[in-house]
Enzyme design. Sequence first.
Site, PDB file in Angstrom:
ATOM      1  N   GLY A   1      81.394 121.632  -5.519  1.00 13.19           N
ATOM      2  CA  GLY A   1      81.298 121.140  -4.155  1.00 13.19           C
ATOM      3  C   GLY A   1      79.915 120.724  -3.708  1.00 13.19           C
ATOM      4  O   GLY A   1      79.100 120.219  -4.489  1.00 13.19           O
TER       5      GLY A   1
ATOM      6  N   GLU B   1      70.332 109.726  16.138  1.00 17.24           N
ATOM      7  CA  GLU B   1      70.786 109.090  14.896  1.00 17.24           C
ATOM      8  C   GLU B   1      69.699 108.154  14.380  1.00 17.24           C
ATOM      9  O   GLU B   1      69.142 107.359  15.123  1.00 17.24           O
ATOM     10  CB  GLU B   1      72.095 108.327  15.163  1.00 17.24           C
ATOM     11  CG  GLU B   1      72.510 107.335  14.101  1.00 17.24           C
ATOM     12  CD  GLU B   1      72.747 107.928  12.705  1.00 17.24           C
ATOM     13  OE1 GLU B   1      73.425 108.952  12.597  1.00 17.24           O
ATOM     14  OE2 GLU B   1      72.231 107.332  11.726  1.00 17.24           O
TER      15      GLU B   1
ATOM     16  N   VAL C   1      64.291 113.061  14.350  1.00 17.86           N
ATOM     17  CA  VAL C   1      63.667 114.317  14.772  1.00 17.86           C
ATOM     18  C   VAL C   1      62.595 114.631  13.736  1.00 17.86           C
ATOM     19  O   VAL C   1      62.885 114.697  12.541  1.00 17.86           O
ATOM     20  CB  VAL C   1      64.717 115.449  14.835  1.00 17.86           C
ATOM     21  CG1 VAL C   1      64.061 116.801  15.060  1.00 17.86           C
ATOM     22  CG2 VAL C   1      65.738 115.144  15.927  1.00 17.86           C
TER      23      VAL C   1
ATOM     24  N   GLY D   1      74.271 114.962   6.600  1.00 21.47           N
ATOM     25  CA  GLY D   1      74.937 114.724   5.318  1.00 21.47           C
ATOM     26  C   GLY D   1      75.008 115.987   4.481  1.00 21.47           C
ATOM     27  O   GLY D   1      74.549 117.059   4.894  1.00 21.47           O
TER      28      GLY D   1
ATOM     29  N   HIS E   1     110.791 103.297  18.474  1.00 22.56           N
ATOM     30  CA  HIS E   1     110.315 103.095  19.837  1.00 22.56           C
ATOM     31  C   HIS E   1     110.739 104.280  20.697  1.00 22.56           C
ATOM     32  O   HIS E   1     111.873 104.727  20.586  1.00 22.56           O
ATOM     33  CB  HIS E   1     110.907 101.807  20.423  1.00 22.56           C
ATOM     34  CG  HIS E   1     110.518 101.596  21.847  1.00 22.56           C
ATOM     35  ND1 HIS E   1     109.256 101.155  22.199  1.00 22.56           N
ATOM     36  CD2 HIS E   1     111.195 101.802  23.003  1.00 22.56           C
ATOM     37  CE1 HIS E   1     109.180 101.084  23.523  1.00 22.56           C
ATOM     38  NE2 HIS E   1     110.357 101.472  24.036  1.00 22.56           N
TER      39      HIS E   1
END
Length: 465
Positions: A143, A202, A236, A271, A444
């Site tokens: 992972g 961002e 930042v 990320g 519908h």
Amino acid sequence: MAYDLVVIGTGPGGYVCAIRAAQLGLKVAVVEKDKTFGGTCLNVGCIPSKALLHASELFEEAGHSFARMGIKLGEPKLDLPAMMAFKDQGVDGNVKGVAFLFKKNKIDAFQGHGRIVAPGRVEVKANGGTQTVDARSIVIATGSGVARLNGVAIDEQRIVSSTGALVLDQVPQRLLVVGAGVIGLELGSVWRRLGSEVIVVEFLDRVLPGMDLEVGKQCQRIFQKQGLTFKLSSKVTGIDTSGPKLRARVEPAAGGAAETIEVDVVLVAIGRVPYTDGLGLEAVGVSRDNRGRVVVDPHFATSVAGIYAIGDVIAGPMLAHKAEDEGIALAEILAGKAGHVNYDAIPNVVYTFPEIASVGKTEEELKEAGIAYNVGKFPFMANGRAKVNMTTDGFVKILADARTDRVLGVHIIGPDAGNMIAEAAFAIEMGAAAEDIARTSHAHPTLTEAVKEAALAVDKRAIHM
Ligand code: FAD
Ligand code: NAI
């Protein structure tokens, strides 16, 4: 005892691979360093975040739209410990489910940190003891972990990753989110709904990079209306932790005058990076790329014979279902079958409100590849069910090959987009044309009629527009 297969890591990639291999008659062992099975997704990812998204969405709805539908409850009150307990219960049920499935499929589980000492041999260390597991094939399914921001130390109390943001014991008055990606928008939404003022910084000039640009722009507008503040093209560069409030230094990405933003909590969501700590890859000669990802061939084989890798630790979108699909394909290959993953048909969903979902190519990707396409778009504003539900923000956009009408990409912002994208993924998997979707009966009144209308719109014949 020697196994056919030992899987290191029991996230969605590893546990699904192990189960499928056992179904196919292979003798399988798994190695997991954490106390519970299920990896990032079940313990600190998909499942707990969706529990908090669900609960906080209902909390907000109870405060805002119930009265408009004639339901009078008074001001809803937040019991944060109870909401966290609800989330933990959901996680517990899911991780126990994996343990049950291992037993059911006669998969042996070794608890401890796995290290590949040689092809065919994994050493498992736990509580000072070491065990050796021998197997014909080894699967690396270890992972990913949190990407760090230079000069900012995550303490999981005041400066948190997604893991800390899932267990805050009080609602921060002001929350600074670094990164307008999936985690930033999902967990930023959770804490805004529960009462935080949320500012998102961002680096790029848009939110959700990688998603279709029109979708990115529209969802930014919607989130701003909901109360999120965005500082795009910004970074930042440091956080002063000395006072009772955190003081974050925010600078334009291109450089320039810095400003200081005072907040209670900072969520770093820039990320994730592949996790291979202590796995022994150098020693056995397993190659990694310049981003630390294990390099594999189309059959998930690494540079060392008998060692394979799947999931977040290899290239591709870091998504649970991508890891699962690879796990199944690899198990089938190892059992002598023809496993395969169609990377063009992997859906991507952001579980905010409204949800954002996509599959296939974006307009930007098609333009870059020089592929001529037609666009069919239909707004939820014109969908009967969305209107009656008062959830009219968003649209469905279908991109179809100009020459063949084959569906190349589908992008949805809207209520329940995460469920609706399944039809689009199926269409791409089957090589369907927009006309095929347009000719398929859609019940519908449902939101899915917007998908059919977008398919009709590819040929400029939408009915309700
Ligand atoms: P992981 O789930 O990371 O599992 C790896 C496992 O390997 C872990 O249990 C780890 O303890 C174990 N391990 C590692 N090294 C060793 C070792 N040496 N020995 C023994 N064990 C080891 N994806 C979605 O598709 N939908 C979502 O809604 C979603 N939400 C998310 C929300 C958050 C907050 C986060 C952080 C992620 C989310 N993701 C989501 C991404 C998803 O969690 C990952 O893509 C997925 O978990 C990857 O699965 P994996 O099996 O590759 O690895
Ligand atoms: P992400 O890659 O989605 O977003 C990170 C964002 O941070 C990007 O917009 C990037 O431009 C920005 N960024 C990078 N460096 C920065 C900096 N120094 N300053 C400011 N911004 C910066 O990553 P995120 O949100 O951390 O999620 C990690 C992974 O987990 C994703 O790849 C995603 O696939 C997976 N995930 C999936 C979910 C889902 O399927 N619903 C939910 C949560 C996570």
